[in-house]
Design a protein around this motif. Structure first.
Motif, PDB file in Angstrom:
ATOM      1  N   ASP A 115      -4.601  10.574  -2.120  1.00 57.33           N
ATOM      2  CA  ASP A 115      -5.873  11.188  -2.465  1.00 57.33           C
ATOM      3  C   ASP A 115      -6.465  11.832  -1.213  1.00 57.33           C
ATOM      4  O   ASP A 115      -6.923  11.143  -0.310  1.00 57.33           O
ATOM      5  N   LYS A 145       2.120   1.678  -3.509  1.00 56.19           N
ATOM      6  CA  LYS A 145       1.036   2.141  -4.376  1.00 56.19           C
ATOM      7  C   LYS A 145       0.707   3.602  -4.123  1.00 56.19           C
ATOM      8  O   LYS A 145       0.454   4.367  -5.060  1.00 56.19           O
ATOM      9  N   ALA A 146       0.732   4.006  -2.854  1.00 53.95           N
ATOM     10  CA  ALA A 146       0.425   5.403  -2.526  1.00 53.95           C
ATOM     11  C   ALA A 146       1.483   6.343  -3.086  1.00 53.95           C
ATOM     12  O   ALA A 146       1.175   7.427  -3.569  1.00 53.95           O
ATOM     13  N   ARG A 147       2.761   5.920  -3.022  1.00 54.08           N
ATOM     14  CA  ARG A 147       3.822   6.768  -3.564  1.00 54.08           C
ATOM     15  C   ARG A 147       3.752   6.871  -5.081  1.00 54.08           C
ATOM     16  O   ARG A 147       4.075   7.914  -5.650  1.00 54.08           O
ATOM     17  N   SER A 148       3.345   5.797  -5.730  1.00 53.12           N
ATOM     18  CA  SER A 148       3.291   5.821  -7.190  1.00 53.12           C
ATOM     19  C   SER A 148       2.076   6.575  -7.707  1.00 53.12           C
ATOM     20  O   SER A 148       2.137   7.217  -8.749  1.00 53.12           O
ATOM     21  N   GLU A 149       0.969   6.492  -6.985  1.00 54.56           N
ATOM     22  CA  GLU A 149      -0.260   7.142  -7.434  1.00 54.56           C
ATOM     23  C   GLU A 149      -0.490   8.493  -6.774  1.00 54.56           C
ATOM     24  O   GLU A 149      -1.298   9.278  -7.255  1.00 54.56           O
ATOM     25  N   GLY A 150       0.179   8.771  -5.672  1.00 49.27           N
ATOM     26  CA  GLY A 150      -0.075  10.006  -4.935  1.00 49.27           C
ATOM     27  C   GLY A 150      -1.206   9.818  -3.948  1.00 49.27           C
ATOM     28  O   GLY A 150      -2.120   9.013  -4.155  1.00 49.27           O
ATOM     29  N   ASN A 205       0.823  -1.211   0.000  1.00 48.74           N
ATOM     30  CA  ASN A 205       0.000   0.000   0.000  1.00 48.74           C
ATOM     31  C   ASN A 205       0.856   1.259   0.000  1.00 48.74           C
ATOM     32  O   ASN A 205       0.501   2.255  -0.656  1.00 48.74           O
TER      33      ASN A 205
END
Length: 354
Positions: A296, A289-294, A286
């Motif tokens: 929210d 994923k958060a670092r790659s997608e930013g 997670n």
């Protein structure tokens, strides 16, 4: 009696081969310069790290060592098939049950040898992918060397000729070299992570398929052994006639069907994580994923639309505020008294009499 050495005369693609087409033959199966012995292994391992860029030396040695592993696996596969043939030839002269079972056991062992030969081809996918990382490392080394060379020249000039105009030129070149090196290092970092995941996915998938199929063969091999009557007999007593030809043939056919229909989704062995390991792994995924997608944050300050849950200040009961004001008044009266808290005297300057 006809002796069989292979499970299938004509090999149709298995379910796993249809799902995941087999790779080309391994590069280690041809071009042997130093033969199969340990001399070639030692030469490859020791000479691998002696040449090439410093950055790629360790991975170059790893790739060469893996080549030794593959050559060993290839040799094991070939000798396994030879052992299977010899077992079948040895049992041919035995009693009917021993002769039939050893013949079928030779078929199963020969199949293991062929599976090991296929495993070498898939193992080569892993090694070739690791070689691509080595090639990237070798291409990054010149940019590192150039940057270090310019930095050394600047340091030398500042020591010998502090006012030399070449220092400014070299510093500009150093800036450009650092920019080029920064791009190269970023590419190396990205490609290393991508390729190492792909490489070991190849290896573990191949190892899992090979191990599962070997386990299947081992299970059917034990079923074959049950067809041998090992009941002790007294001297001169004859054993009952062997009637297991159809049974042994059916076992081989069942084994062939199990191997043909095996796919990774139906694997019998699964790696189950503990609750702690699963939680930590999920947290790590997670975070990636958060670092790659930013992150929210759009729902962080969502306005409240439920107006019924709000009460105006004037609609509150006055008694509640009166009770609070009474408490405040009592607190102020204690603080403003002559004796202060707990009956103690107030400290401070005494008023001067007029």
């Amino acid at each position: 009696m006809h002796r069989t050495y292979s499970m299938r005369q004509s090999r149709a693609p298995t379910a796993s081969q249809i799902q995941n087409p087999p790779p080309p033959p391994s590069s280690t199966k041809s071009g042997r310069l130093f033969g199969r012995g340990g001399f070639g292994h030692a030469l490859r391992r020791n000479a691998a790290g002696a040449f090439g860029p410093d950055l790629a030396k360790k991975l170059t040695q790893l790739v060469k060592m893996e080549k030794n592993v593959m050559r060993s696996l290839e040799l094991v596969a070939k000798e396994r098939m030879e052992v299977a043939q010899q077992l079948s030839l040895w049992g041919e002269a035995g009693d009917e049950d021993v002769s039939d079972v050893t013949d079928k056991l030779g078929v199963l062992l020969y199949e293991i040898g062929e599976l090991e030969d296929q495993y070498v081809d898939r193992y080569d996918q892993y090694r070739v992918t690791m070689k691509s990382i080595r090639n990237i490392e070798a291409s990054v080394q010149p940019s590192r060397d150039r940057k270090q060379k310019i930095a050394d020249q600047i340091a030398q000039l500042k020591y010998k000729e502090p006012n030399s105009p070449k220092i400014v030129v070299l510093e500009q070149e150093l800036v450009r070299a650092e920019a080029e090196s920064l791009v190269a290092e970023a590419q190396l970092s990205n490609i290393t992570r991508e390729k190492i995941k792909a490489a070991y996915t190849y290896q573990f998938d191949a190892l899992r398929e090979h191990s599962e199929k070997v386990a299947i063969i081992a299970g059917f091999g034990k079923h074959l052994l049950e067809l041998i009557d090992d009941t002790p007999v007294t001297p001169g007593e004859t054993r009952p006639a062997y009637d297991g030809y159809e049974a042994s043939k059916a076992i081989i056919q069942d084994c062939e069907e199990a191997l043909t229909n095996w796919v990774s989704s139906n694997a019998a062995v699964s790696a189950k994580l503990s609750t702690r390991a699963r939680t930590l792994s999920t947290r790590r995924r997670n975070n990636i994923k958060a670092r790659s997608e930013g992150l929210d944050l759009s729902g962080q300050d969502v306005p409240l639309n439920d107006r019924d849950s709000w009460v105006a200040a004037g609609d509150h009961k006055g008694e509640e505020y009166e009770e609070e004001s009474d408490v405040d008044d009592q607190a102020h009266s204690v603080l403003d008294s002559d004796n202060g808290l707990n009956g103690t005297e107030q400290r401070g300057r005494q008023p001067i009499a007029a």
